[in-house]
Design an enzyme around this catalytic site. Structure first.
Site, mmCIF file in Angstrom:
data_model
loop_
_atom_site.group_PDB
_atom_site.id
_atom_site.type_symbol
_atom_site.label_atom_id
_atom_site.label_comp_id
_atom_site.label_asym_id
_atom_site.label_seq_id
_atom_site.Cartn_x
_atom_site.Cartn_y
_atom_site.Cartn_z
ATOM 1 C CD GLU A 1 -1.180 -0.298 3.699
ATOM 2 O OE1 GLU A 1 -2.018 -1.207 3.626
ATOM 3 O OE2 GLU A 1 -1.069 0.443 4.666
ATOM 4 C CD GLU B 1 13.635 -0.061 9.693
ATOM 5 O OE1 GLU B 1 12.683 0.368 10.365
ATOM 6 O OE2 GLU B 1 14.568 0.672 9.320
ATOM 7 C CG LEU C 1 12.322 8.197 20.879
ATOM 8 C CD1 LEU C 1 13.604 7.397 20.895
ATOM 9 C CD2 LEU C 1 12.640 9.691 21.036
ATOM 10 C CB CYS D 1 -0.009 1.555 9.727
ATOM 11 S SG CYS D 1 -0.162 3.293 10.088
HETATM 12 N N1 SAH Z 1 9.791 0.759 9.807
HETATM 13 C C1 SAH Z 1 9.923 2.193 9.735
HETATM 14 C C2 SAH Z 1 8.976 2.855 8.763
HETATM 15 C C3 SAH Z 1 7.558 2.358 8.663
HETATM 16 S S1 SAH Z 1 6.473 2.748 10.002
HETATM 17 C C4 SAH Z 1 9.808 2.790 11.114
HETATM 18 O O1 SAH Z 1 9.681 2.047 12.081
HETATM 19 O O2 SAH Z 1 9.911 3.980 11.249
HETATM 20 C C5 SAH Z 1 6.234 4.495 9.876
HETATM 21 C C6 SAH Z 1 5.767 5.133 11.153
HETATM 22 O O3 SAH Z 1 4.383 4.801 11.389
HETATM 23 C C7 SAH Z 1 6.544 4.657 12.358
HETATM 24 O O4 SAH Z 1 6.870 5.741 13.181
HETATM 25 C C8 SAH Z 1 5.548 3.718 12.998
HETATM 26 O O5 SAH Z 1 5.842 3.556 14.333
HETATM 27 C C9 SAH Z 1 4.236 4.403 12.725
HETATM 28 N N2 SAH Z 1 3.058 3.549 12.876
HETATM 29 C C10 SAH Z 1 2.894 2.294 12.441
HETATM 30 N N3 SAH Z 1 1.683 1.813 12.763
HETATM 31 C C11 SAH Z 1 1.050 2.804 13.413
HETATM 32 C C12 SAH Z 1 -0.250 2.931 13.996
HETATM 33 N N4 SAH Z 1 -1.117 1.925 13.976
HETATM 34 N N5 SAH Z 1 -0.560 4.097 14.576
HETATM 35 C C13 SAH Z 1 0.335 5.131 14.606
HETATM 36 N N6 SAH Z 1 1.555 5.079 14.074
HETATM 37 C C14 SAH Z 1 1.919 3.917 13.490
#
Ligand code: SAH
Length: 348
Positions: A83, A151, A206, A338
């Site tokens: 997506e 990632e 973080l 997500c």
């Molecule tokens: N793996 C990478 C990039 C993909 S996730 C990373 O960890 O940064 C992108 C962002 O979306 C990350 O900050 C992740 O923690 C956040 N994220 C993923 N699922 C989420 C959700 N259900 N609600 C809020 N933020 C979410």
């Protein structure tokens, strides 16, 4: 371009053909060799029998009536699906792309990781996500964020190849400053990226003010500890001069209290990321905290805190010299991203 030149010279073709093909692929967006009208017919036929052009076909597109956000499910040629999202801002169109099919990092609140990582995406597939969305809307894409499923640092080589090509002046030519790579925090890779000469914005997920709390939410934190991750982020700032973005998904009852906010400000100030109040002549901080009210997924019990809690969290950060904003939720009426769209599509 260099790879294309090599392939063509191995075929006994002139070098300038590479520039022509590159232009068709990365500027004109053609999907068939037969349409490359300045190539001899024999070459077009040979290319067609030996190579394929990666294309993305949207299986589903959801369009928000509120803000024009568009969410895409792309069906891949091997039967997988990913997506991507287009968000419209005043400063331009931003596309959020996936870097892997699924993810193996296991963050507790994230739907992308529920079935693990199926495979990496190629640079061509990542480019095709951006190209296809640009084509679909007929509008220029000015920003790209690698914040979809996957990632990026776990697919490092292809992600760098993608970054070089999307910023290439012979292609879409998006400025590295308009690109954000988001990571759960893999120190060696962050340091490596700092040396690539690609001054993209680095976003670190973080999500917690302490190592202990972070491990609870993000299993990857057990492998890559906070002090090393933050040291790598500092190094990234020093090498590239790019301010870091710290993502903090706020989860009700898990990491959303004023104490959590104070601990976060404390951590960032202690580690040298904070800045004092600019109005009083202090230097600007090295980071920016982006608060993301968690987007609940049905497979997990995590809930989103109410607006006032998130605002109070933000205020504590600001009062302690840390820049912080609350992520504006876009496409509320077509919710679920997500990794949730992809899961729904695959199940159906
Ligand atoms: N793996 C990478 C990039 C993909 S996730 C990373 O960890 O940064 C992108 C962002 O979306 C990350 O900050 C992740 O923690 C956040 N994220 C993923 N699922 C989420 C959700 N259900 N609600 C809020 N933020 C979410």
């Amino acid at each position: 371009m260099e790879e294309l030149q090599q392939a063509l010279s191995a075929m006994g073709e002139a070098k300038f053909r590479a520039a022509q093909i590159y232009d068709w692929l990365h500027r004109c967006g053609v999907r068939e060799f037969s349409r490359m009208s300045n190539l001899p017919k024999a070459l077009r036929e040979r290319l067609d029998s030996e190579y394929m052009i990666t294309v993305m076909e949207p299986a589903e597109i959801y369009v928000s009536r509120i803000d024009g956000t568009r969410k895409y499910v792309f069906a891949l040629s091997d039967g997988n699906a990913i997506e991507a999202v287009l968000m419209r801002y005043k400063h331009g169109n931003s596309v959020c792309i996936s870097s892997q099919v699924g993810c193996r990092m296991g963050c507790r609140f994230c739907a992308s990781t529920l079935d693990g990582c199926v495979r990496d995406l190629s640079a061509a597939e990542m480019l095709a996500e951006v190209y296809r969305i640009g084509e679909d809307t007929g509008e220029r894409v000015s920003n790209v964020v690698l914040m979809g499923s996957g990632e990026p640092m776990d697919n490092y080589d292809e992600v760098c190849r993608f970054l070089r090509m999307i910023t290439d002046e012979r292609g879409l030519h998006i400025s590295a400053r308009n690109i954000t790579v988001s990571t759960c925090g893999i120190p060696d890779r962050i340091r490596q990226l700092a040396g690539e000469g690609l001054p993209v914005t680095l976003a670190l997920s973080l999500h917690a003010p302490t190592q202990e709390k972070r491990e609870e939410i993000m299993p990857a934190a057990k492998v890559w500890h906070l002090p090393e991750v933050l040291a790598a982020c500092r190094y990234y700032y020093e090498r590239t001069g790019r301010r870091l973005s710290f993502e903090y998904s706020v989860v009700k009852g898990v990491n959303d209290t004023r104490d959590n906010a104070a601990a976060l400000a404390d951590l960032l100030n202690r580690e040298g990321f904070g800045g004092s109040d600019r109005r009083k002549g202090g230097r600007e901080g090295m980071c920016h905290v982006n608060l993301i009210p968690v987007n609940p997924i049905e497979e997990r019990e995590y809930e989103s805190p109410d607006r006032r809690t998130v605002e109070a969290f933000q205020q504590v950060l600001i009062q302690n010299g840390i820049n912080a904003t609350i992520r504006r939720e876009m496409g509320r009426d077509i919710s679920s991203a997500c990794g949730q769209l992809r899961r729904r599509y695959i199940r159906a």
